[in-house]
Design a protein around this motif. Structure first.
Motif, mmCIF file in Angstrom:
data_model
loop_
_atom_site.group_PDB
_atom_site.id
_atom_site.type_symbol
_atom_site.label_atom_id
_atom_site.label_comp_id
_atom_site.label_asym_id
_atom_site.label_seq_id
_atom_site.Cartn_x
_atom_site.Cartn_y
_atom_site.Cartn_z
ATOM 1 N N HIS A 82 34.622 30.476 35.529
ATOM 2 C CA HIS A 82 34.197 29.851 36.969
ATOM 3 C C HIS A 82 34.825 30.689 38.020
ATOM 4 N N ALA A 83 35.038 31.917 37.649
ATOM 5 C CA ALA A 83 35.556 32.874 38.749
ATOM 6 C C ALA A 83 35.079 32.622 40.174
ATOM 7 N N ASP A 84 33.710 32.408 40.209
ATOM 8 C CA ASP A 84 33.067 32.440 41.264
ATOM 9 C C ASP A 84 33.523 31.227 41.971
ATOM 10 N N LEU A 85 33.829 30.024 41.358
ATOM 11 C CA LEU A 85 34.220 28.810 42.050
ATOM 12 C C LEU A 85 35.597 28.894 42.661
ATOM 13 N N VAL A 86 36.507 29.562 42.197
ATOM 14 C CA VAL A 86 37.744 29.725 42.601
ATOM 15 C C VAL A 86 37.885 31.236 43.715
ATOM 16 N N ASP A 87 36.868 31.667 43.989
ATOM 17 C CA ASP A 87 36.473 32.696 45.030
ATOM 18 C C ASP A 87 37.263 34.018 44.375
ATOM 19 N N LEU A 88 37.309 34.084 42.993
ATOM 20 C CA LEU A 88 38.063 35.225 42.456
ATOM 21 C C LEU A 88 36.854 36.225 41.968
ATOM 22 N N LEU A 93 40.630 40.975 42.068
ATOM 23 C CA LEU A 93 41.532 41.043 40.809
ATOM 24 C C LEU A 93 41.901 42.571 40.603
ATOM 25 N N ALA A 94 40.937 43.499 41.336
ATOM 26 C CA ALA A 94 41.365 44.923 41.126
ATOM 27 C C ALA A 94 42.639 45.158 42.189
ATOM 28 N N ALA A 95 42.848 44.492 43.285
ATOM 29 C CA ALA A 95 43.867 44.796 44.083
ATOM 30 C C ALA A 95 44.964 44.187 43.583
ATOM 31 N N ILE A 96 44.931 43.031 43.040
ATOM 32 C CA ILE A 96 45.975 42.399 42.249
ATOM 33 C C ILE A 96 46.508 43.387 41.159
ATOM 34 N N ALA A 97 45.501 43.592 40.504
ATOM 35 C CA ALA A 97 45.803 44.545 39.200
ATOM 36 C C ALA A 97 46.632 45.943 39.722
#
Length: 167
Positions: A82-88, A93-97
């Protein structure tokens, strides 16, 4: 990082260089698309970065992951359902990684390791003082000061800088 549009899921994972292509192909056969690969010098660094990304996102509320049955090729524990539901999204994710990767690489740099060792030696000298070994502590602290001065010389400019011209 990989994405599965049909499952609305993202995945972070660590894989060794020797098995990377085989592992990514196994995910691709199941509908996963590789969006980003970050290289590390050691597997330990890669694992630390993966744990940092997963831990950060889970603490921020991205706690749903795919059930094991959705990932017959393995790796479900590193997914975000549900990555879309939590606006992920992939960009976030690339920026965090990438940030985690930079932190991990810097934390393993020679300068960072030297600084940690230097501080630990200072703490050991303080312990010697507390234990009444002041002469030995003084000798160790003198050595530390000399090493610190040498490091400053190495980090400083190679040649004296000229003062800026005034107008």
């Amino acid at each position: 990082m990989t994405r599965h549009e049909g499952l609305a899921a993202l995945k972070v994972g660590v894989v060794g260089a020797a098995s990377r292509e085989v592992r990514l192909r196994a995910h691709a056969r199941q509908g996963w698309v590789t969006e980003m690969v970050t290289e590390f010098e050691t597997g330990r660094q890669a694992l630390q970065a993966e744990r940092a990304v997963l831990g950060f996102l889970r603490e921020c509320g991205a706690t749903d992951r795919l059930p094991q049955r959705e990932m017959p090729q393995g790796g479900y524990t590193e997914t975000f359902a549900h990555a879309d539901l939590v606006d992920l999204d992939g960009d976030l994710l690339a920026a965090i990684a990438q940030a985690a990767g930079r932190i991990i690489r810097r934390a393993h740099s020679p300068l960072h390791q030297w600084t940690r060792d230097y501080l630990a030696a200072g703490e050991a000298a303080l312990d010697l003082i507390d234990e009444g070994h002041k002469a030995l502590a003084r000798k160790r602290l003198q050595t530390l000061l000399e090493l610190g001065e040498e490091m400053v010389r190495h980090l400083g400019p190679r040649e004296p800088q000229e003062a800026p011209a005034s107008v």
